[in-house]
Scaffold this motif. Sequence first.
Motif, mmCIF file in Angstrom:
data_model
loop_
_atom_site.group_PDB
_atom_site.id
_atom_site.type_symbol
_atom_site.label_atom_id
_atom_site.label_comp_id
_atom_site.label_asym_id
_atom_site.label_seq_id
_atom_site.Cartn_x
_atom_site.Cartn_y
_atom_site.Cartn_z
ATOM 1 N N GLU A 275 -16.008 88.843 -24.027
ATOM 2 C CA GLU A 275 -15.377 87.805 -24.839
ATOM 3 C C GLU A 275 -14.730 86.745 -23.958
ATOM 4 O OE1 GLU A 275 -15.602 86.400 -27.351
ATOM 5 O OE2 GLU A 275 -13.984 86.573 -28.807
ATOM 6 N N ILE A 276 -14.632 85.525 -24.496
ATOM 7 C CA ILE A 276 -13.934 84.437 -23.825
ATOM 8 C C ILE A 276 -12.980 83.802 -24.832
ATOM 9 C CG2 ILE A 276 -15.764 82.741 -24.339
ATOM 10 C CD1 ILE A 276 -15.137 81.582 -21.479
ATOM 11 N N ALA A 277 -11.771 83.464 -24.376
ATOM 12 C CA ALA A 277 -10.748 82.907 -25.259
ATOM 13 C C ALA A 277 -9.953 81.851 -24.510
ATOM 14 C CB ALA A 277 -9.810 84.009 -25.762
ATOM 15 N N VAL A 278 -9.404 80.901 -25.264
ATOM 16 C CA VAL A 278 -8.590 79.826 -24.705
ATOM 17 C C VAL A 278 -7.184 79.947 -25.280
ATOM 18 C CG1 VAL A 278 -8.378 77.338 -24.374
ATOM 19 C CG2 VAL A 278 -10.647 78.365 -24.618
ATOM 20 N N SER A 279 -6.170 79.766 -24.440
ATOM 21 C CA SER A 279 -4.795 79.852 -24.914
ATOM 22 C C SER A 279 -4.519 78.741 -25.929
ATOM 23 C CB SER A 279 -3.816 79.739 -23.744
ATOM 24 O OG SER A 279 -3.938 78.481 -23.098
ATOM 25 N N PRO A 280 -3.610 78.981 -26.882
ATOM 26 C CA PRO A 280 -3.335 77.980 -27.916
ATOM 27 C C PRO A 280 -2.879 76.636 -27.357
ATOM 28 C CG PRO A 280 -2.393 80.099 -28.538
ATOM 29 C CD PRO A 280 -2.864 80.241 -27.123
ATOM 30 N N ASP A 281 -2.218 76.652 -26.193
ATOM 31 C CA ASP A 281 -1.744 75.394 -25.615
ATOM 32 C C ASP A 281 -2.787 74.725 -24.713
ATOM 33 O OD1 ASP A 281 -1.745 76.995 -23.362
ATOM 34 O OD2 ASP A 281 0.426 76.888 -23.016
ATOM 35 N N GLY A 282 -3.959 75.334 -24.588
ATOM 36 C CA GLY A 282 -5.040 74.712 -23.840
ATOM 37 C C GLY A 282 -4.858 74.715 -22.338
ATOM 38 N N THR A 283 -4.058 75.651 -21.812
ATOM 39 C CA THR A 283 -3.811 75.659 -20.368
ATOM 40 C C THR A 283 -4.575 76.748 -19.629
ATOM 41 O OG1 THR A 283 -1.876 77.110 -20.619
ATOM 42 C CG2 THR A 283 -1.493 74.718 -20.691
ATOM 43 N N VAL A 285 -7.897 79.919 -19.717
ATOM 44 C CA VAL A 285 -9.067 80.590 -20.272
ATOM 45 C C VAL A 285 -9.025 82.048 -19.822
ATOM 46 C CG1 VAL A 285 -11.583 80.815 -20.081
ATOM 47 C CG2 VAL A 285 -10.568 78.587 -20.493
ATOM 48 N N TYR A 286 -9.419 82.949 -20.730
ATOM 49 C CA TYR A 286 -9.451 84.384 -20.435
ATOM 50 C C TYR A 286 -10.843 84.916 -20.744
ATOM 51 C CZ TYR A 286 -4.448 83.541 -20.913
ATOM 52 O OH TYR A 286 -3.184 83.020 -20.789
ATOM 53 N N VAL A 287 -11.358 85.792 -19.893
ATOM 54 C CA VAL A 287 -12.656 86.415 -20.126
ATOM 55 C C VAL A 287 -12.546 87.900 -19.841
ATOM 56 C CG1 VAL A 287 -13.492 85.938 -17.781
ATOM 57 C CG2 VAL A 287 -15.145 86.305 -19.610
ATOM 58 N N SER A 288 -13.142 88.714 -20.728
ATOM 59 C CA SER A 288 -13.135 90.164 -20.508
ATOM 60 C C SER A 288 -14.315 90.517 -19.614
ATOM 61 C CB SER A 288 -13.226 90.906 -21.845
ATOM 62 O OG SER A 288 -14.437 90.648 -22.510
ATOM 63 N N GLY A 296 -10.444 88.106 -16.437
ATOM 64 C CA GLY A 296 -10.461 86.906 -15.618
ATOM 65 C C GLY A 296 -9.544 85.865 -16.222
ATOM 66 N N VAL A 297 -8.634 85.324 -15.414
ATOM 67 C CA VAL A 297 -7.642 84.355 -15.881
ATOM 68 C C VAL A 297 -7.862 83.051 -15.125
ATOM 69 C CG1 VAL A 297 -5.194 83.882 -16.233
ATOM 70 C CG2 VAL A 297 -6.021 86.252 -16.260
ATOM 71 N N PHE A 298 -8.026 81.953 -15.861
ATOM 72 C CA PHE A 298 -8.333 80.657 -15.262
ATOM 73 C C PHE A 298 -7.377 79.600 -15.793
ATOM 74 C CE2 PHE A 298 -12.064 83.239 -15.377
ATOM 75 C CZ PHE A 298 -12.778 82.953 -14.229
ATOM 76 N N THR A 299 -6.885 78.751 -14.908
ATOM 77 C CA THR A 299 -6.154 77.576 -15.354
ATOM 78 C C THR A 299 -7.147 76.473 -15.677
ATOM 79 O OG1 THR A 299 -5.847 76.858 -13.059
ATOM 80 C CG2 THR A 299 -4.047 78.093 -14.079
ATOM 81 N N ILE A 300 -6.760 75.611 -16.607
ATOM 82 C CA ILE A 300 -7.613 74.516 -17.051
ATOM 83 C C ILE A 300 -7.047 73.210 -16.503
ATOM 84 C CG2 ILE A 300 -8.536 73.268 -19.040
ATOM 85 C CD1 ILE A 300 -8.197 75.834 -20.653
ATOM 86 N N GLY A 301 -7.890 72.438 -15.837
ATOM 87 C CA GLY A 301 -7.474 71.154 -15.284
ATOM 88 C C GLY A 301 -8.331 70.017 -15.785
ATOM 89 N N LYS A 306 -12.144 71.306 -15.794
ATOM 90 C CA LYS A 306 -12.210 72.151 -14.610
ATOM 91 C C LYS A 306 -11.472 73.466 -14.830
ATOM 92 C CE LYS A 306 -14.565 69.516 -11.770
ATOM 93 N NZ LYS A 306 -15.879 69.939 -11.250
ATOM 94 N N LEU A 307 -12.052 74.543 -14.275
ATOM 95 C CA LEU A 307 -11.414 75.855 -14.307
ATOM 96 C C LEU A 307 -11.151 76.328 -12.886
ATOM 97 C CD1 LEU A 307 -13.487 77.821 -16.992
ATOM 98 C CD2 LEU A 307 -11.382 76.516 -17.314
ATOM 99 N N LYS A 308 -10.038 77.056 -12.718
ATOM 100 C CA LYS A 308 -9.722 77.687 -11.434
ATOM 101 C C LYS A 308 -9.218 79.091 -11.717
ATOM 102 C CE LYS A 308 -6.720 77.366 -7.364
ATOM 103 N NZ LYS A 308 -5.622 76.605 -6.712
ATOM 104 N N ARG A 309 -9.890 80.092 -11.142
ATOM 105 C CA ARG A 309 -9.440 81.465 -11.364
ATOM 106 C C ARG A 309 -8.150 81.707 -10.593
ATOM 107 N NH1 ARG A 309 -13.686 84.262 -9.843
ATOM 108 N NH2 ARG A 309 -12.863 84.826 -7.808
ATOM 109 N N VAL A 310 -7.145 82.249 -11.298
ATOM 110 C CA VAL A 310 -5.836 82.475 -10.680
ATOM 111 C C VAL A 310 -5.423 83.932 -10.695
ATOM 112 C CG1 VAL A 310 -5.005 80.124 -11.130
ATOM 113 C CG2 VAL A 310 -4.670 81.910 -12.868
#
Length: 369
Positions: A275-283, A285-288, A296-301, A306-310
């Motif tokens: 599954e992939i999901a986006v936080s309600p505030d759009g900051t 992305v999460y993937v199982s 997997g936790v990614f910030t959105i830029g 753009k995504l960056k895994r953090v």
Amino acid sequence: MDGTTISRRGLLKLGGVTAVTAAAGAGAVTALPAVADDEAPPARFHLGSYTSAGGPGLARGHLDPATGALTVDAATAALPDPSWLAPSPAGSILYAVSERDDGTVSALTPDLAVLNTVPTGAGPAHVAVHPSGSFLFVSLYGGGAVVTHPIRADGTVGAATDMRRQGTEDQQSHAHQVVVDPLGAYVLAVDLGRDTVFTYTLDAQAGVLSEVGRTALAPGSGPRHLAFHPGGGFAYVAGELDSTITVCAWADGKLTPGQVVAAAPATGVRNYPGEIAVSPDGTHVYVSNRGTDTVGVFTIGRDGAKLKRVAAPACGGVWPRHLALDASGRRLYVANQRSGTVTWLPVTGGVPGAVAGSITVPGVAQILL
């Protein structure tokens, strides 16, 4: 799209950890004690699970707003292998697919009473409800098609009015997910077999989809699920077979692929995003990640481009098939299919911490908050 055999157990509570199984007969709803009348009603959740793997079928429960802990209140095995659920726009009806060769889609009350069931096709993997509440769409992983069903005024499901087959002689279709775009103008079908996202418009008078575009992704990527950024201008596609996330711009009914990032750190373990999901505030992305058993936790830029895994915290179980954020975005819940558990992780600054708790649900496929 898979069930795993897990031995059946009885319905019980052990040390504050709730375990749920198919001990009740098919069609029965087994209920736990109700909340006292003077208590505020807690937030509710629903679960789908594989009965063929010893799961309870469908379950409902509530979560503690202070701790995030889950408690299952009732379960029913009335539907076989109900692996995916979706609510009506008002939340007054649930729709569930039975992931069988003779697949069906059913309407239920939130208390799990089945209202009706109709055939839909082979191997349904996902169901989505149109924002109008007048139609639902089923993706047939086994049947290689997207099926449209009308929803009657009483919330029950009507016979299919359309079936869009997506396969060819050269490539077999495995339609894995259907998503309605944020404005409700387009219906997108994510096809793992075709490495393609198909885009349709809906004729609401006839209940028929018309193809208006296709977006080809990397060969062999196996796109599984897609999630839109709340701003509406971007979507993120999880590639099950090449363990990637593809960032796609979205405008005027067209997806344009851009950045591709690895869903999990390289560990030598074969990984299959679920599954992939986006936080309600759009900051974020999460993937199982099934294989590495992480999130997997990614910030959105760049406003979504753009995504960056953090981070890649452990999910606390085995084979995380699905994940979901609570309404506040402060907790992440993970359905771990092969360990038969649902875990929850506190989220701080968009990053999940260590697992805070778990319940046992054999064959769990989805958690709907």
